[in-house]
Design a protein around this motif. Structure first.
Motif, PDB file in Angstrom:
ATOM      1  N   GLY A 192      -1.844  -9.732  58.295  1.00  0.00           N
ATOM      2  CA  GLY A 192      -2.856 -10.322  57.908  1.00  0.00           C
ATOM      3  C   GLY A 192      -4.062  -9.467  57.752  1.00  0.00           C
ATOM      4  N   MET A 193      -5.158  -9.891  56.957  1.00  0.00           N
ATOM      5  CA  MET A 193      -6.498  -9.298  56.898  1.00  0.00           C
ATOM      6  C   MET A 193      -6.759  -8.850  58.566  1.00  0.00           C
ATOM      7  N   PRO A 194      -7.602  -7.626  58.597  1.00  0.00           N
ATOM      8  CA  PRO A 194      -7.929  -6.828  57.792  1.00  0.00           C
ATOM      9  C   PRO A 194      -6.988  -5.646  57.343  1.00  0.00           C
ATOM     10  N   LEU A 195      -5.659  -5.965  57.485  1.00  0.00           N
ATOM     11  CA  LEU A 195      -4.509  -4.969  57.210  1.00  0.00           C
ATOM     12  C   LEU A 195      -4.536  -5.163  55.304  1.00  0.00           C
ATOM     13  N   ASN A 196      -4.425  -4.160  54.986  1.00  0.00           N
ATOM     14  CA  ASN A 196      -4.249  -4.183  53.522  1.00  0.00           C
ATOM     15  C   ASN A 196      -3.571  -2.913  52.916  1.00  0.00           C
ATOM     16  N   ARG A 197      -2.180  -3.120  52.985  1.00  0.00           N
ATOM     17  CA  ARG A 197      -1.290  -1.926  52.786  1.00  0.00           C
ATOM     18  C   ARG A 197      -1.407  -0.885  53.842  1.00  0.00           C
ATOM     19  N   ILE A 210      -5.187   2.550  66.367  1.00  0.00           N
ATOM     20  CA  ILE A 210      -5.950   2.612  65.014  1.00  0.00           C
ATOM     21  C   ILE A 210      -5.225   3.027  64.043  1.00  0.00           C
ATOM     22  N   VAL A 211      -5.307   2.130  62.897  1.00  0.00           N
ATOM     23  CA  VAL A 211      -4.669   1.856  61.577  1.00  0.00           C
ATOM     24  C   VAL A 211      -5.542   1.873  60.338  1.00  0.00           C
ATOM     25  N   VAL A 212      -5.189   2.895  59.422  1.00  0.00           N
ATOM     26  CA  VAL A 212      -5.701   2.986  58.226  1.00  0.00           C
ATOM     27  C   VAL A 212      -4.849   2.484  57.027  1.00  0.00           C
ATOM     28  N   ASN A 213      -5.773   1.842  55.942  1.00  0.00           N
ATOM     29  CA  ASN A 213      -5.223   1.212  54.956  1.00  0.00           C
ATOM     30  C   ASN A 213      -5.137   2.242  53.812  1.00  0.00           C
ATOM     31  N   ILE A 214      -3.940   2.013  52.921  1.00  0.00           N
ATOM     32  CA  ILE A 214      -4.011   2.695  51.770  1.00  0.00           C
ATOM     33  C   ILE A 214      -4.558   1.712  50.570  1.00  0.00           C
ATOM     34  N   GLY A 215      -4.702   0.718  50.945  1.00  0.00           N
ATOM     35  CA  GLY A 215      -5.341  -0.509  49.940  1.00  0.00           C
ATOM     36  C   GLY A 215      -6.718  -0.329  49.891  1.00  0.00           C
ATOM     37  N   ASP A 216      -7.408   0.253  50.859  1.00  0.00           N
ATOM     38  CA  ASP A 216      -8.776   0.254  50.808  1.00  0.00           C
ATOM     39  C   ASP A 216      -9.313   1.408  51.817  1.00  0.00           C
ATOM     40  N   SER A 217     -10.561   1.324  52.219  1.00  0.00           N
ATOM     41  CA  SER A 217     -11.200   2.459  53.116  1.00  0.00           C
ATOM     42  C   SER A 217     -11.269   2.051  54.621  1.00  0.00           C
ATOM     43  N   ALA A 218     -10.847   0.777  55.015  1.00  0.00           N
ATOM     44  CA  ALA A 218     -10.787   0.434  56.333  1.00  0.00           C
ATOM     45  C   ALA A 218     -10.167   1.329  57.280  1.00  0.00           C
ATOM     46  N   VAL A 219     -10.761   1.496  58.422  1.00  0.00           N
ATOM     47  CA  VAL A 219     -10.150   2.093  59.672  1.00  0.00           C
ATOM     48  C   VAL A 219     -10.333   1.244  60.839  1.00  0.00           C
ATOM     49  N   GLN A 227      -5.905  -7.585  69.330  1.00  0.00           N
ATOM     50  CA  GLN A 227      -7.163  -8.162  68.719  1.00  0.00           C
ATOM     51  C   GLN A 227      -7.913  -6.757  68.152  1.00  0.00           C
ATOM     52  N   VAL A 228      -8.640  -7.440  66.800  1.00  0.00           N
ATOM     53  CA  VAL A 228      -9.485  -6.397  66.287  1.00  0.00           C
ATOM     54  C   VAL A 228     -10.725  -6.207  67.207  1.00  0.00           C
ATOM     55  N   ILE A 229     -10.877  -4.997  67.622  1.00  0.00           N
ATOM     56  CA  ILE A 229     -12.218  -4.549  68.404  1.00  0.00           C
ATOM     57  C   ILE A 229     -13.124  -3.669  67.764  1.00  0.00           C
ATOM     58  N   LYS A 230     -12.932  -3.071  66.636  1.00  0.00           N
ATOM     59  CA  LYS A 230     -13.682  -2.222  65.798  1.00  0.00           C
ATOM     60  C   LYS A 230     -13.203  -2.307  64.443  1.00  0.00           C
ATOM     61  N   GLN A 231     -14.072  -2.207  63.458  1.00  0.00           N
ATOM     62  CA  GLN A 231     -13.754  -1.747  62.100  1.00  0.00           C
ATOM     63  C   GLN A 231     -14.892  -0.681  61.353  1.00  0.00           C
ATOM     64  N   GLU A 232     -14.135   0.157  61.109  1.00  0.00           N
ATOM     65  CA  GLU A 232     -14.985   1.147  60.312  1.00  0.00           C
ATOM     66  C   GLU A 232     -14.530   1.684  58.938  1.00  0.00           C
ATOM     67  N   ALA A 233     -15.062   2.581  58.333  1.00  0.00           N
ATOM     68  CA  ALA A 233     -14.568   2.740  56.970  1.00  0.00           C
ATOM     69  C   ALA A 233     -14.673   4.345  56.622  1.00  0.00           C
ATOM     70  N   ALA A 234     -13.610   4.836  56.279  1.00  0.00           N
ATOM     71  CA  ALA A 234     -13.698   6.259  55.642  1.00  0.00           C
ATOM     72  C   ALA A 234     -14.833   6.235  54.398  1.00  0.00           C
ATOM     73  N   GLY A 267     -19.386   5.819  63.843  1.00  0.00           N
ATOM     74  CA  GLY A 267     -19.038   5.185  62.723  1.00  0.00           C
ATOM     75  C   GLY A 267     -19.448   5.791  61.566  1.00  0.00           C
ATOM     76  N   ASN A 268     -20.174   6.928  61.753  1.00  0.00           N
ATOM     77  CA  ASN A 268     -20.596   7.532  60.606  1.00  0.00           C
ATOM     78  C   ASN A 268     -19.584   8.343  59.772  1.00  0.00           C
ATOM     79  N   ALA A 269     -19.437   8.039  58.664  1.00  0.00           N
ATOM     80  CA  ALA A 269     -18.542   8.950  57.907  1.00  0.00           C
ATOM     81  C   ALA A 269     -18.767   9.772  56.841  1.00  0.00           C
ATOM     82  N   GLN A 270     -18.323  10.964  56.787  1.00  0.00           N
ATOM     83  CA  GLN A 270     -18.726  12.017  55.834  1.00  0.00           C
ATOM     84  C   GLN A 270     -17.348  12.756  55.282  1.00  0.00           C
TER      85      GLN A 270
END
Length: 306
Positions: A192-197, A210-219, A227-234, A267-270
């Motif tokens: 389930g969310m926040p998993l998106n493929r 740590i898991v990355v999604n192909i369906g969005d930019s979530a890390v 339990q989800v303890i952190k959400q970041e984004a590429a 959590g800063n992405a570049q």
């Protein structure tokens, strides 16, 4: 909603027993470094003034062995689940050490469609989507150790192994992260969310997943209780690979958009690299301090010095 550690199957020992009864009837052998038979019929290793590049067939992932200073590249072979997957050994400069290490012979070996890969302890883990099994190999000898069947249907993909023999596995189409225990039992770790493929899977120094999604930019970072303890984004989505350095820095490769994002501890992405065709499930070469990125149907590896 996250469903934590929902029990699925506990027949890992039966799978192992069946696997070994088959494997023991055949001899297993790994490939040798490149060379050829000379006129006298003796095998001679390739001389040191020759460099060879290539030796890939749809490389989906890689992992790095710091003890041998070698990159292990998973090759899917021909599509359709045929039993022709293999593992190449690649030097840190991209040249070939052993073109087919695991897979030089099919005797005592089944390896159909190796996707994700990971090294933990003295074990090479790979997600064989062609047979829907997590396979483990002895890192010293290349010999098969176990094959654990994963229930259901879907596309098993990224994998991260632990030193105790357990592993975490993504099923991209089903949107599930499985936990495979050291005794071979399989359970749902997260769904389930926040998993998106979900695609790439890695562990940090604290044992978080740590898991990355192909369906969005979530890390997404899970603790060991699911339990989800952190959400970041590429910076970009469509992600495939993720590596976590000892200082907590994360690198994420986008197979859809060809970029590599760096995420610092705040959590800063570049984006640090772009324009890499089919940037798949990369690995970190800790001795040369570089990222190694398989490029799927391009049959090649990309290297980024950090």
């Amino acid at each position: 909603m996250i469903t934590s550690k929902h029990f699925i199957v506990s027949t890992g020992c039966l799978v192992l027993a069946g696997y070994f009864s088959t494997a023991l009837t055949q001899e297993f052998a790994v490939g040798e470094p490149l060379g050829a038979n000379n006129q006298s019929g003796d095998f001679v290793e390739m001389s040191s003034n020759v460099t060879v590049y290539g030796s890939f067939h749809f490389t989906e992932s890689c992992t790095f062995d710091p003890d041998r200073n070698l990159i292990l590249a998973m090759n899917r072979g021909n599509d359709g689940g045929s039993d022709d997957g293999f593992v190449s050994l690649i030097n840190p400069d991209g040249s070939v050490h052993t073109s087919k290490w695991i897979g030089a012979s099919r005797d005592g070996l089944e390896l159909r469609d190796p996707i994700g890969s990971s090294i933990a302890g003295n074990v090479l883990f790979t997600a064989d989507n062609g047979s829907r099994e997590v396979r483990a190999f002895n890192l010293d000898t290349g010999a098969p150790i176990s094959a654990i069947a994963i229930p259901g249907e879907g596309f098993i993909n990224g994998i991260a192994g632990r030193d105790d023999g357990a592993s975490y596995l993504s099923d991209t189409t089903q949107g599930i992260i499985y936990e495979i225990s050291s005794d071979g039992s399989v359970s749902i770790f997260a769904e389930g969310m926040p998993l998106n493929r979900p695609n790439g899977v890695a562990l940090d120094n604290d044992g978080n997943i740590i898991v990355v999604n192909i369906g969005d930019s979530a890390v997404i970072t899970y603790n060991q209780d699911g339990q989800v303890i952190k959400q970041e984004a590429a910076v970009e989505g469509g992600n495939d690979g993720v590596v976590v350095l000892s200082n907590g820095t994360k690198y994420v490769s986008s197979v859809r958009f060809g970029s590599v994002s760096r995420i610092d501890r705040q959590g800063n992405a570049q984006i640090i690299a772009r324009g890499i065709p089919s940037a798949a499930s990369m690995c970190y070469d800790s001795r040369q301090n570089q990222l190694v990125i398989p490029m799927n149907p391009n049959n090649s590896l990309a290297f980024i010095r950090l």
